[in-house]
Design a protein around this motif. Structure first.
Motif, PDB file in Angstrom:
ATOM      1  N   ARG A   1      38.310  54.885  43.243  1.00 31.85           N
ATOM      2  CA  ARG A   1      37.958  53.480  43.038  1.00 31.85           C
ATOM      3  C   ARG A   1      37.350  52.801  44.263  1.00 31.85           C
ATOM      4  O   ARG A   1      36.582  51.838  44.144  1.00 31.85           O
TER       5      ARG A   1
ATOM      6  N   HIS B   1      44.490  49.721  25.856  1.00 36.36           N
ATOM      7  CA  HIS B   1      43.758  49.058  26.943  1.00 36.36           C
ATOM      8  C   HIS B   1      43.550  47.584  26.612  1.00 36.36           C
ATOM      9  O   HIS B   1      43.256  47.238  25.478  1.00 36.36           O
TER      10      HIS B   1
ATOM     11  N   SER C   1      50.235  40.745  41.107  1.00 34.72           N
ATOM     12  CA  SER C   1      50.061  42.151  40.721  1.00 34.72           C
ATOM     13  C   SER C   1      51.364  42.938  40.857  1.00 34.72           C
ATOM     14  O   SER C   1      51.399  44.122  40.556  1.00 34.72           O
TER      15      SER C   1
ATOM     16  N   HIS D   1      49.545  46.295  38.355  1.00 33.33           N
ATOM     17  CA  HIS D   1      48.124  46.633  38.289  1.00 33.33           C
ATOM     18  C   HIS D   1      47.877  48.142  38.236  1.00 33.33           C
ATOM     19  O   HIS D   1      47.106  48.624  37.424  1.00 33.33           O
ATOM     20  N   ALA D   2      48.506  48.890  39.113  1.00 33.23           N
ATOM     21  CA  ALA D   2      48.120  50.293  39.257  1.00 33.23           C
ATOM     22  C   ALA D   2      49.259  51.252  38.972  1.00 33.23           C
ATOM     23  O   ALA D   2      49.196  52.427  39.293  1.00 33.23           O
TER      24      ALA D   2
ATOM     25  N   ASP E   1      34.797  52.314  38.682  1.00 32.63           N
ATOM     26  CA  ASP E   1      34.672  50.852  38.686  1.00 32.63           C
ATOM     27  C   ASP E   1      34.966  50.305  37.306  1.00 32.63           C
ATOM     28  O   ASP E   1      34.604  50.923  36.295  1.00 32.63           O
ATOM     29  N   HIS E   2      35.612  49.161  37.248  1.00 28.30           N
ATOM     30  CA  HIS E   2      35.753  48.432  35.987  1.00 28.30           C
ATOM     31  C   HIS E   2      35.290  46.986  36.165  1.00 28.30           C
ATOM     32  O   HIS E   2      35.898  46.046  35.671  1.00 28.30           O
TER      33      HIS E   2
ATOM     34  N   THR F   1      36.637  42.673  36.757  1.00 23.75           N
ATOM     35  CA  THR F   1      37.838  42.299  36.005  1.00 23.75           C
ATOM     36  C   THR F   1      39.140  42.699  36.679  1.00 23.75           C
ATOM     37  O   THR F   1      40.173  42.107  36.399  1.00 23.75           O
ATOM     38  N   SER F   2      39.124  43.681  37.568  1.00 28.62           N
ATOM     39  CA  SER F   2      40.418  44.148  38.074  1.00 28.62           C
ATOM     40  C   SER F   2      40.868  43.358  39.301  1.00 28.62           C
ATOM     41  O   SER F   2      40.069  42.934  40.119  1.00 28.62           O
TER      42      SER F   2
ATOM     43  N   LYS G   1      43.473  36.085  38.053  1.00 23.33           N
ATOM     44  CA  LYS G   1      42.120  36.471  38.417  1.00 23.33           C
ATOM     45  C   LYS G   1      41.423  35.237  38.935  1.00 23.33           C
ATOM     46  O   LYS G   1      41.752  34.126  38.550  1.00 23.33           O
TER      47      LYS G   1
ATOM     48  N   SER H   1      42.326  44.122  42.071  1.00 26.25           N
ATOM     49  CA  SER H   1      42.003  44.633  43.401  1.00 26.25           C
ATOM     50  C   SER H   1      40.573  44.257  43.780  1.00 26.25           C
ATOM     51  O   SER H   1      40.317  43.811  44.901  1.00 26.25           O
ATOM     52  N   THR H   2      39.655  44.405  42.853  1.00 25.73           N
ATOM     53  CA  THR H   2      38.261  44.046  43.116  1.00 25.73           C
ATOM     54  C   THR H   2      38.135  42.541  43.354  1.00 25.73           C
ATOM     55  O   THR H   2      37.426  42.104  44.257  1.00 25.73           O
TER      56      THR H   2
END
Lengths: 284, 284, 284, 284
Positions: free
Chosen positions: B246, B174, C94, B113-114, B77-78, B81-82, C266, B84-85
């Motif tokens: 994730r 990052h 994304s 994103h990924a 988990d981040h 902020t991400s 976001k 997808s979440t």
């Protein structure tokens, strides 16, 4: 000039771009999940414990940790027979990427396909916890009925009600197997590990009666529904845990599909389609 | 009369409703995955081993087993902020069920994103395995260049090429962290466990140079990209493993969103929207 | 040896790879939809008529054809304010392709976002057609109540029941507009065109009372819900028709997002996220 | 304390929760799309014009309006044969709602299924507009070649290159039809309506040569790809317009599936699955 100069949105909506979360705190060079730094978690726990921590908020006991690992494995794969796996392979065969094929497969977890785990959890939890026992979820079926405390009597009542109504009890019986080997194995393990709470007791009692009357055994949904209920998971998370266990299997299938590199699949051939609509009509 | 009486589909298409699979064999009361009965697997291995078995076809070595567990946890988990979440929470807030919200979130794993995990795996694997080293995936960038065997020299060349081009090296640096604590922890673990294959060696060499020149550290994608490459995973499975790690986190967020039961979220308020189109026009 | 040698699936499942359809008949060099050859349809009707033909099985009358065109246009777009549009833009940002971004946006049509059209259709249809009038869909709320035939009295009863319960009547009122210009325009058109069936009569009667009591007007969902009910569409197709009308707008937004080529969006900035979970915990 | 107190995100990201749009301006009681009030649009234009306005920013000419209507209809449905329709029916059969089944179907528009319309648009547009003619999209195939101005010569070159390479020209030929009736009808209409720009001229020239050499005709993708290119649509919107035309058909199928209320479908029966993996293995 922004739209905001012209229109006043109500204050509740403004708050909705602010968010409160109890899951993970992100600071510069520090990521803390459910109170633990991720460095600590990465180094010291198992992945099933991580799943448990994320979903329940706290780490499992050693016994729960062991059992939760068995649970996650048991969901892993049922071959190309399940609709979600077939949907994912169908989409993958059209040339869509991995995440898109997986995503589409998850949309097949509709009421008919993946409802059984949550239905069995609701059945067990409502039968044991609620004053008014609602044997078919959310329908007031037997709310006037008095249930004894005895789990055996509750099990008897449940079986009677479903059989009288000619309905399947969620979590028992299987389309392909007369005895689902996963459900049986999980029940063996809870006995060996002495991990039998009241929900599992009820599930085993139902199975006993059902087997005597109909030769029907507990299946994977019933077994996991009982175990997860004993761990204190709400039924609303049943499908979530099923998906966590099943997704690696779906991804293996998607990867196999992509690697096979054939044309796009179909669930029926042209020979299997019959037209039953209007005969020829014409526009004037 | 079926459509098949009227039209002849080519034979390849007919074959596509038949399917060959090497993952799971389903027989009545027996389910065998990658050669092992599921009862055996449920009772005796860990869930990370199950994931590894599904994706690679064989069980990991004890060392790989341990490391693969660290890898899966590190993706967990981040926070909110991400993308997808955020997408999953946005969909959950509209009243859609768990599997639908999760599914939508996976669609946000687009290139921006990924992509980094697969890009870093491609970079490491192509740098070390291919005669013609294609530093930007699939573009013939430096195919005339001779690379020495030395991993340090390869690392030097990679850093030079990217910096000269003013491009980010996938797997390093990052957005939020000057030193991604997950990448750093994973590199600590591979050192402790002596789990350093040639890809990890290359990743560490790149990090050393990048840090000296720019103060940039390896991130979670670079660390896992190197470890998974050393385990023999193809880059095309990088995103799949990321998603497996994730998804429990996304589900925790979806569950939190549903439990909070607020109105539907938005990524922008009306005040943040500005119109920049035509002034008023009229139809005659 | 195939799995079929080992296991016997029940016959119903075997039938499910055969399919009967009344929509389109495909023969070699001939495609016939709802009885008409597609060549005929391509040359001679309008696209809204095609939509109507596909969903209802027959072509609309000239008056219905005209009205259905107005209906489809009215759904076209409500800017970046709606959750589906925001979800699609979020996914597009994304780096995912057009169809994937659109697909994700449709997943935001959950109960809270897109339920109003179907709820208003159910309300109108149940109020006028059913013996037992169930004012909140599928809840037995007023099933003992006797309703007069008079539409005005039914409207009165509906408003009373909802206001007493402090609930919104689906299809009336709007978050942003005191008078939704689309609902108002559609009601102007049905008056001009004399396209007022019993459901629209009921909708107008409810609006009259609601406006007197609360200053609330009919909105786009109420207006279209009434018109589509008068055309004989079942409430279960309400969201489908809404989506057909709205998808071109979502695609315009996705295209705008892709063309703007910014970083990923976001729905909240890091400043808007607050952590409310555990303080620091440590693993022993 | 918010996360924002602890971490500083870069400024670009902060801007991403602000959005600029040229599509629709929302004010209280006023909705303006591409410069026109929606009341005006609802009352006065056709739905195909609305689609055109949304995607291109301006209303079509009368001739374009007529042709765009033909185009949208032509995409309507190809029965249960297409992967997107099959995916949507598969998902609907699992008990998932309308929007979810539609959403999953759209994920099947991968490169193999729906790529032809955009590929044919790229082919026509690059052949006629670009100095360097890239006959296979985005690969530098013939960039040293000099092309004459004559459309016939360009057509000849294209056919030669593809046939020499034993590749299909996107937009020509059909899996089920020797002569796709939709492509043929659209070409009849452009001739009748005198709606033949340079891209359609090129498409007709290619068809002429291909038919002479191979008996292959233009299909729906080639015909619409040419017409849409003549209208000035970029190839990146080809799939979007295809989806707008096709979605009503998919929804008709989803509705038919739900109405039939059978069990869940599969793309293969258990008899069609053969296992080709490991023989039995055992854990010690």
């Amino acid at each position: 000039m922004t739209n905001g100069d012209k229109i006043k949105e109500n204050s509740i909506n403004n708050d909705l771009s602010k968010i409160k979360t109890a899951i993970t705190d992100i600071e510069s060079n520090k990521i803390v999940t459910r109170g633990y730094s991720q460095e600590d978690l990465i180094a010291n726990i198992t992945f099933p414990d991580m799943v448990y921590l994320l979903l329940k908020g706290d780490l499992p006991s050693p016994k729960e940790s062991k059992m939760f690992n068995h649970v996650l494995i048991s969901f892993c794969d049922h071959g190309v027979t399940s609709p979600s796996t077939q949907t994912s392979r169908l989409i993958a065969s059209s040339g869509s990427p991995l995440n898109v094929a997986l995503s589409g497969g998850l949309l097949s977890f509709g009421k008919k396909h993946a409802g059984a785990i949550e239905d069995s959890m609701s059945l067990f939890q409502e039968a044991l916890n609620d004053d008014i026992f609602d044997v078919y979820n959310f329908e007031n079926y037997v709310n006037s009925k008095d249930f004894d405390n005895s789990i055996d009597e509750i099990a008897n009542d449940i079986v009677d009600i479903y059989l009288n109504d000619n309905k399947k009890i969620p979590g028992f019986g299987h389309r392909y197997h007369t005895k689902d080997p996963r459900g049986a194995k999980l029940m063996d393990i809870v006995r060996e590990e002495d991990f039998i709470g009241k929900h599992t007791k009820l599930a085993l009692a139902i199975e006993k009666i059902l087997f005597e009357k109909k030769g029907i055994h507990i299946n994977i949904d019933g077994a996991n529904g009982a175990i997860l209920s004993d761990m204190g998971f709400s039924s609303s998370l049943g499908l979530g845990i099923f998906m966590i266990g099943r997704i690696p299997g779906i991804l293996a299938h998607v990867n196999e599909e992509i690697t096979q590199k054939e044309g796009f699949r179909k669930f029926c051939n042209i020979d299997d389609i019959s037209y039953c609509g209007y005969e020829d009509k014409h526009l004037d």
